[in-house]
Design a protein around this motif. Structure first.
Motif, PDB file in Angstrom:
ATOM      1  N   LEU A  76      42.757  31.456 -14.950  1.00  0.00           N
ATOM      2  CA  LEU A  76      43.948  31.692 -14.129  1.00  0.00           C
ATOM      3  C   LEU A  76      45.157  30.952 -14.674  1.00  0.00           C
ATOM      4  N   GLU A  77      44.957  29.736 -15.138  1.00  0.00           N
ATOM      5  CA  GLU A  77      46.061  28.973 -15.713  1.00  0.00           C
ATOM      6  C   GLU A  77      46.583  29.672 -16.972  1.00  0.00           C
ATOM      7  N   PHE A  78      45.663  30.151 -17.797  1.00  0.00           N
ATOM      8  CA  PHE A  78      46.059  30.864 -19.009  1.00  0.00           C
ATOM      9  C   PHE A  78      46.770  32.163 -18.656  1.00  0.00           C
ATOM     10  N   GLU A  79      46.214  32.884 -17.720  1.00  0.00           N
ATOM     11  CA  GLU A  79      46.803  34.158 -17.310  1.00  0.00           C
ATOM     12  C   GLU A  79      48.196  33.966 -16.721  1.00  0.00           C
ATOM     13  N   THR A  80      48.365  32.903 -15.949  1.00  0.00           N
ATOM     14  CA  THR A  80      49.685  32.590 -15.391  1.00  0.00           C
ATOM     15  C   THR A  80      50.699  32.340 -16.507  1.00  0.00           C
ATOM     16  N   ALA A  81      50.260  31.631 -17.550  1.00  0.00           N
ATOM     17  CA  ALA A  81      51.141  31.371 -18.685  1.00  0.00           C
ATOM     18  C   ALA A  81      51.511  32.668 -19.398  1.00  0.00           C
ATOM     19  N   LEU A  82      50.532  33.558 -19.564  1.00  0.00           N
ATOM     20  CA  LEU A  82      50.810  34.858 -20.176  1.00  0.00           C
ATOM     21  C   LEU A  82      51.803  35.654 -19.349  1.00  0.00           C
ATOM     22  N   ARG A  83      51.629  35.641 -18.033  1.00  0.00           N
ATOM     23  CA  ARG A  83      52.445  36.464 -17.149  1.00  0.00           C
ATOM     24  C   ARG A  83      53.868  35.917 -16.978  1.00  0.00           C
ATOM     25  N   ARG A  84      54.064  34.655 -17.324  1.00  0.00           N
ATOM     26  CA  ARG A  84      55.426  34.143 -17.382  1.00  0.00           C
ATOM     27  C   ARG A  84      56.190  34.796 -18.531  1.00  0.00           C
ATOM     28  N   ILE A  85      55.462  35.133 -19.576  1.00  0.00           N
ATOM     29  CA  ILE A  85      56.061  35.803 -20.731  1.00  0.00           C
ATOM     30  C   ILE A  85      56.220  37.293 -20.464  1.00  0.00           C
ATOM     31  N   ASP A  86      55.169  37.899 -19.919  1.00  0.00           N
ATOM     32  CA  ASP A  86      55.178  39.335 -19.618  1.00  0.00           C
ATOM     33  C   ASP A  86      54.398  39.563 -18.330  1.00  0.00           C
ATOM     34  N   PRO A  87      55.077  39.829 -17.213  1.00  0.00           N
ATOM     35  CA  PRO A  87      54.406  39.979 -15.911  1.00  0.00           C
ATOM     36  C   PRO A  87      53.439  41.155 -15.840  1.00  0.00           C
ATOM     37  N   THR A  88      53.452  42.033 -16.835  1.00  0.00           N
ATOM     38  CA  THR A  88      52.541  43.176 -16.813  1.00  0.00           C
ATOM     39  C   THR A  88      51.199  42.866 -17.468  1.00  0.00           C
ATOM     40  N   VAL A  89      51.064  41.673 -18.046  1.00  0.00           N
ATOM     41  CA  VAL A  89      49.858  41.315 -18.797  1.00  0.00           C
ATOM     42  C   VAL A  89      48.829  40.636 -17.893  1.00  0.00           C
ATOM     43  N   SER A  90      47.566  40.945 -18.099  1.00  0.00           N
ATOM     44  CA  SER A  90      46.458  40.190 -17.504  1.00  0.00           C
ATOM     45  C   SER A  90      45.382  40.054 -18.579  1.00  0.00           C
ATOM     46  N   VAL A  91      44.370  39.252 -18.306  1.00  0.00           N
ATOM     47  CA  VAL A  91      43.319  39.026 -19.307  1.00  0.00           C
ATOM     48  C   VAL A  91      42.259  40.115 -19.181  1.00  0.00           C
ATOM     49  N   PRO A  92      42.113  40.969 -20.179  1.00  0.00           N
ATOM     50  CA  PRO A  92      41.062  41.992 -20.122  1.00  0.00           C
ATOM     51  C   PRO A  92      39.682  41.371 -20.301  1.00  0.00           C
ATOM     52  N   TYR A  93      38.659  42.142 -20.013  1.00  0.00           N
ATOM     53  CA  TYR A  93      37.309  41.617 -20.202  1.00  0.00           C
ATOM     54  C   TYR A  93      36.571  42.413 -21.270  1.00  0.00           C
ATOM     55  N   TRP A  94      35.645  41.721 -21.918  1.00  0.00           N
ATOM     56  CA  TRP A  94      34.797  42.314 -22.957  1.00  0.00           C
ATOM     57  C   TRP A  94      33.375  42.394 -22.423  1.00  0.00           C
ATOM     58  N   ASP A  95      32.936  43.601 -22.126  1.00  0.00           N
ATOM     59  CA  ASP A  95      31.553  43.816 -21.690  1.00  0.00           C
ATOM     60  C   ASP A  95      30.678  43.882 -22.933  1.00  0.00           C
ATOM     61  N   TRP A  96      30.110  42.735 -23.312  1.00  0.00           N
ATOM     62  CA  TRP A  96      29.323  42.629 -24.530  1.00  0.00           C
ATOM     63  C   TRP A  96      27.954  43.278 -24.428  1.00  0.00           C
ATOM     64  N   THR A  97      27.562  43.746 -23.241  1.00  0.00           N
ATOM     65  CA  THR A  97      26.323  44.523 -23.154  1.00  0.00           C
ATOM     66  C   THR A  97      26.553  45.957 -23.604  1.00  0.00           C
ATOM     67  N   ARG A  98      27.816  46.356 -23.634  1.00  0.00           N
ATOM     68  CA  ARG A  98      28.171  47.737 -23.985  1.00  0.00           C
ATOM     69  C   ARG A  98      28.858  47.820 -25.345  1.00  0.00           C
ATOM     70  N   ASP A  99      29.874  47.012 -25.538  1.00  0.00           N
ATOM     71  CA  ASP A  99      30.590  46.968 -26.813  1.00  0.00           C
ATOM     72  C   ASP A  99      29.983  45.854 -27.660  1.00  0.00           C
ATOM     73  N   ASN A 100      28.860  46.194 -28.283  1.00  0.00           N
ATOM     74  CA  ASN A 100      27.993  45.163 -28.856  1.00  0.00           C
ATOM     75  C   ASN A 100      27.781  45.275 -30.360  1.00  0.00           C
TER      76      ASN A 100
END
Length: 288
Positions: free
Chosen positions: A69-93
């Motif tokens: 959340l702290e990292f995401e908040t820092a990203l969103r200060r730069i670009d409010p449209t950004v969030s942290v995506p997730y990598w489903d490593w069981t699928r994209d493996n």
């Protein structure tokens, strides 16, 4: 307003570009390296005999939720449209999965020195020099699958087994806890070689290079990995609404874990928030 975290495979070209641009801007200003330093400073093993908040401890999940959340908040200060995506490593493996594209995370390290030569985080591009690390290298390294000691990413069946746990954590509240959702997901296990590393830990091991150890935040894929770990915890919470964080109270004087783990309402360094305060994220973000 609640925002969403998306599967990285579902990001548009523009969304990938915006995420990368925001990460690179954090790196340019020095903010990114402060996140690396925070993780290194709080990466304490249970054999060190002192307070653990980030790893080998019940607060592994709430600590990393706050860290994200702290990292995401820092990203969103730069670009409010950004969030942290997730990598489903069981699928994209596989090493050819979209996450490793040249416009996103870049690919594997070269054989000679494991240096990543492709993508926006390649040292040769001039924007990603390692300054906070457990090693002396100045460039991002990866070693997909550890060919000299092969390891595979966790499977859906292995993750489903962890999801069947019904208790959040159990004594002795460390890497030797034989059951409990937290340690099963974090991935400390008995055995030899790669068998000692399961689920979350195995992903770090599969990526290799700088993803091993306290300096793993130097690889931006760290955030996508932990976003998925957080998603898994979130789904487990939905399945087990009565399973509160444990321990509820601090281990007493005389207990081997006295003053070494954080109880439900105790503060977690460096932010001073409690595990209990991190249990509900529904008013901040959701997963799609």
């Amino acid at each position: 307003m609640v925002y969403t975290r998306k599967n990285q495979r579902d990001l548009t070209v523009a969304e990938r570009r915006k995420f990368v641009a925001a990460v690179l801007e954090l790196k340019r200003t020095g903010t990114y390296d402060r996140f690396v330093r925070t993780h290194i400073d709080h990466y304490t093993a249970d054999g060190e005999g002192r307070l653990r908040v980030a790893h080998m401890t019940p607060s592994f999940l709430p600590w990393h939720r706050k860290f994200l959340l702290e990292f995401e908040t820092a990203l969103r200060r730069i670009d409010p449209t950004v969030s942290v995506p997730y990598w489903d490593w069981t699928r994209d493996n596989t090493p050819t999965s979209s996450i490793w594209g040249e416009d996103f995370m870049g690919g594997n390290g070269r054989r000679a020195d494991l240096q990543v030569m492709t993508g926006p985080f390649a040292h040769s591009g001039g924007h990603w020099t390692i300054t906070q690390s457990m090693t002396e290298g100045r460039f991002l390294t990866r070693d997909f699958g550890r060919p000299r000691d092969p390891v595979a990413l966790p499977t859906r069946a292995q993750l489903d087994e962890v999801m069947r746990e019904r208790v959040y954590d159990v004594a002795p509240w460390n890497s030797t806890s034989a059951s409990g959702f937290r340690n099963r997901l974090e991935g400390w296990a008995p055995g030899r070689g790669n068998e000692r590393f399961r689920i979350h830990n195995r992903v770090h091991r599969w990526v290799g290079g700088l993803m091993l150890g306290g300096g793993s935040v130097n690889d931006p894929v760290f955030w996508l990995h932990h976003s998925f770990v957080d998603l898994v915890w979130s789904r487990w919470q939905q399945r087990n609404p009565g399973a509160a964080y444990l321990p509820a109270e601090p281990p007493p004087l005389g207990d081997a874990q006295y003053r070494k783990v954080v109880a439900r309402h105790e503060p977690m360094a460096p932010w001073g928030v409690s595990p209990a305060s991190m249990f509900d994220h529904s008013r901040i973000y959701r997963y799609v």
